[in-house]
Scaffold this motif. Sequence first.
Motif, PDB file in Angstrom:
ATOM      1  N   ASN A  22       0.887  -1.005  -0.090  1.00  0.00           N
ATOM      2  CA  ASN A  22      -0.038  -0.080  -0.171  1.00  0.00           C
ATOM      3  C   ASN A  22       0.758   1.212   0.036  1.00  0.00           C
ATOM      4  O   ASN A  22       0.393   2.301  -0.619  1.00  0.00           O
ATOM      5  N   VAL A  23       1.915   1.196   0.918  1.00  0.00           N
ATOM      6  CA  VAL A  23       2.783   2.220   0.509  1.00  0.00           C
ATOM      7  C   VAL A  23       3.606   2.335  -0.703  1.00  0.00           C
ATOM      8  O   VAL A  23       3.561   3.552  -1.138  1.00  0.00           O
ATOM      9  N   ASP A  24       3.727   1.340  -1.495  1.00  0.00           N
ATOM     10  CA  ASP A  24       4.240   1.212  -2.839  1.00  0.00           C
ATOM     11  C   ASP A  24       3.090   2.231  -3.687  1.00  0.00           C
ATOM     12  O   ASP A  24       3.487   3.205  -4.483  1.00  0.00           O
ATOM     13  N   THR A  25       1.894   1.793  -3.421  1.00  0.00           N
ATOM     14  CA  THR A  25       0.757   2.301  -4.176  1.00  0.00           C
ATOM     15  C   THR A  25       0.711   3.808  -3.919  1.00  0.00           C
ATOM     16  O   THR A  25       0.647   4.720  -4.804  1.00  0.00           O
ATOM     17  N   TYR A  26       0.855   4.141  -2.758  1.00  0.00           N
ATOM     18  CA  TYR A  26       0.823   5.636  -2.397  1.00  0.00           C
ATOM     19  C   TYR A  26       1.802   6.403  -2.921  1.00  0.00           C
ATOM     20  O   TYR A  26       1.423   7.318  -3.589  1.00  0.00           O
ATOM     21  N   LEU A  27       2.927   5.657  -3.050  1.00  0.00           N
ATOM     22  CA  LEU A  27       4.331   6.620  -3.751  1.00  0.00           C
ATOM     23  C   LEU A  27       3.834   6.857  -5.032  1.00  0.00           C
ATOM     24  O   LEU A  27       4.283   7.813  -5.781  1.00  0.00           O
ATOM     25  N   ALA A  28       3.308   5.570  -5.667  1.00  0.00           N
ATOM     26  CA  ALA A  28       3.426   5.686  -7.271  1.00  0.00           C
ATOM     27  C   ALA A  28       2.301   6.610  -7.519  1.00  0.00           C
ATOM     28  O   ALA A  28       2.309   7.302  -8.666  1.00  0.00           O
ATOM     29  N   ILE A  29       1.136   6.810  -6.815  1.00  0.00           N
ATOM     30  CA  ILE A  29       0.055   7.816  -6.968  1.00  0.00           C
ATOM     31  C   ILE A  29       0.675   9.441  -6.718  1.00  0.00           C
ATOM     32  O   ILE A  29       0.166  10.263  -7.356  1.00  0.00           O
ATOM     33  N   ARG A  30       1.496   9.495  -5.586  1.00  0.00           N
ATOM     34  CA  ARG A  30       1.877  10.730  -5.141  1.00  0.00           C
ATOM     35  C   ARG A  30       2.916  11.450  -5.874  1.00  0.00           C
ATOM     36  O   ARG A  30       3.209  12.941  -5.856  1.00  0.00           O
ATOM     37  N   ASN A  31       3.740  10.754  -6.636  1.00  0.00           N
ATOM     38  CA  ASN A  31       4.909  11.139  -7.016  1.00  0.00           C
ATOM     39  C   ASN A  31       5.145  11.260  -8.678  1.00  0.00           C
ATOM     40  O   ASN A  31       6.052  11.882  -9.239  1.00  0.00           O
ATOM     41  N   PRO A  32       4.056  11.185  -9.264  1.00  0.00           N
ATOM     42  CA  PRO A  32       4.261  11.446 -10.816  1.00  0.00           C
ATOM     43  C   PRO A  32       4.208  12.875 -11.159  1.00  0.00           C
ATOM     44  O   PRO A  32       3.616  13.611 -10.386  1.00  0.00           O
ATOM     45  N   SER A  33       4.218  13.096 -12.457  1.00  0.00           N
ATOM     46  CA  SER A  33       4.207  14.475 -12.811  1.00  0.00           C
ATOM     47  C   SER A  33       2.893  15.278 -12.509  1.00  0.00           C
ATOM     48  O   SER A  33       2.949  16.575 -12.543  1.00  0.00           O
ATOM     49  N   GLU A  34       1.987  14.499 -12.760  1.00  0.00           N
ATOM     50  CA  GLU A  34       0.452  15.149 -12.287  1.00  0.00           C
ATOM     51  C   GLU A  34      -0.010  14.412 -11.337  1.00  0.00           C
ATOM     52  O   GLU A  34      -0.952  13.432 -11.583  1.00  0.00           O
ATOM     53  N   PRO A  35       0.155  14.608 -10.093  1.00  0.00           N
ATOM     54  CA  PRO A  35      -0.319  14.020  -8.956  1.00  0.00           C
ATOM     55  C   PRO A  35      -1.717  14.648  -8.532  1.00  0.00           C
ATOM     56  O   PRO A  35      -2.408  15.643  -9.225  1.00  0.00           O
ATOM     57  N   PRO A  36      -2.560  13.934  -8.025  1.00  0.00           N
ATOM     58  CA  PRO A  36      -4.060  14.374  -7.609  1.00  0.00           C
ATOM     59  C   PRO A  36      -3.844  15.415  -6.885  1.00  0.00           C
ATOM     60  O   PRO A  36      -3.141  15.884  -6.404  1.00  0.00           O
ATOM     61  N   GLY A  37      -5.177  16.224  -6.803  1.00  0.00           N
ATOM     62  CA  GLY A  37      -5.243  17.366  -5.965  1.00  0.00           C
ATOM     63  C   GLY A  37      -5.806  17.092  -4.552  1.00  0.00           C
ATOM     64  O   GLY A  37      -5.244  17.743  -3.418  1.00  0.00           O
ATOM     65  N   VAL A  38      -6.614  15.899  -4.336  1.00  0.00           N
ATOM     66  CA  VAL A  38      -6.851  15.488  -3.034  1.00  0.00           C
ATOM     67  C   VAL A  38      -6.910  13.958  -2.905  1.00  0.00           C
ATOM     68  O   VAL A  38      -7.161  13.135  -3.892  1.00  0.00           O
ATOM     69  N   MET A  39      -6.487  13.573  -2.038  1.00  0.00           N
ATOM     70  CA  MET A  39      -6.116  12.125  -1.650  1.00  0.00           C
ATOM     71  C   MET A  39      -6.773  11.471  -0.342  1.00  0.00           C
ATOM     72  O   MET A  39      -6.491  12.281   0.620  1.00  0.00           O
TER      73      MET A  39
END
Length: 203
Positions: A67-84
């Motif tokens: 789940n931490v891996d999943t979080y990092l994959a979502i959090r660190n791209p060039s276009e991260p979400p605005g709200v998580m």
Amino acid sequence: MTNPGVDGSSVIELVGPGGAGKTTTGMALAARLKSKFVDLDAEFMARNGDVSAFISRWGYEAYAARNVDTYLAIRNPSEPPGVMALSSGFMTYREDIHPVYAMSRQRIASSALTFVLLPSLELDECVAEVVRRQLQRPFARTPEREEQVIRSRFSVYANLSARKVVTRPAVPVVVEEIMALLSTGGSDVNQRTRSGAEGVGTA
């Protein structure tokens, strides 16, 4: 201050127990900010399948690390979400569960863009409301197990340095409160956090 989630430079992160309203609030907040919303649980399932099945096969610690891996994959791209919305147990993992978890947890907890959502700042009221909400879900555990989980985790949420938002009011009211807190920026986050923590019941 630039609206977080609009320019993609920062992410509002919502933490708290299951039943606190992270997903519902997060969706409404993202819509208000005209930004992308991501639910970490949903992303985990999209990438790894059902959470319960994963835990049954591989164990909770393997799930937490993934789940931490999943979080990092979502959090660190060039276009991260605005709200998580983070998973309910995300802030309760062992510090050594993942090589960068402790650092990530500290950043989340200290960010002016992190909000701890709780139905109440009083333990027993929070427990009662979380159990009530969780039992309305199709995947709910027994009432006893739901109560055990929130009681064991309440102090973790309450002691996080991030600002607390009570989610008993209607979602639009909760969103307005978060918007008001965002407008203050981070300059008074420590003062607000201290005063909020002092009001958290531990009965």
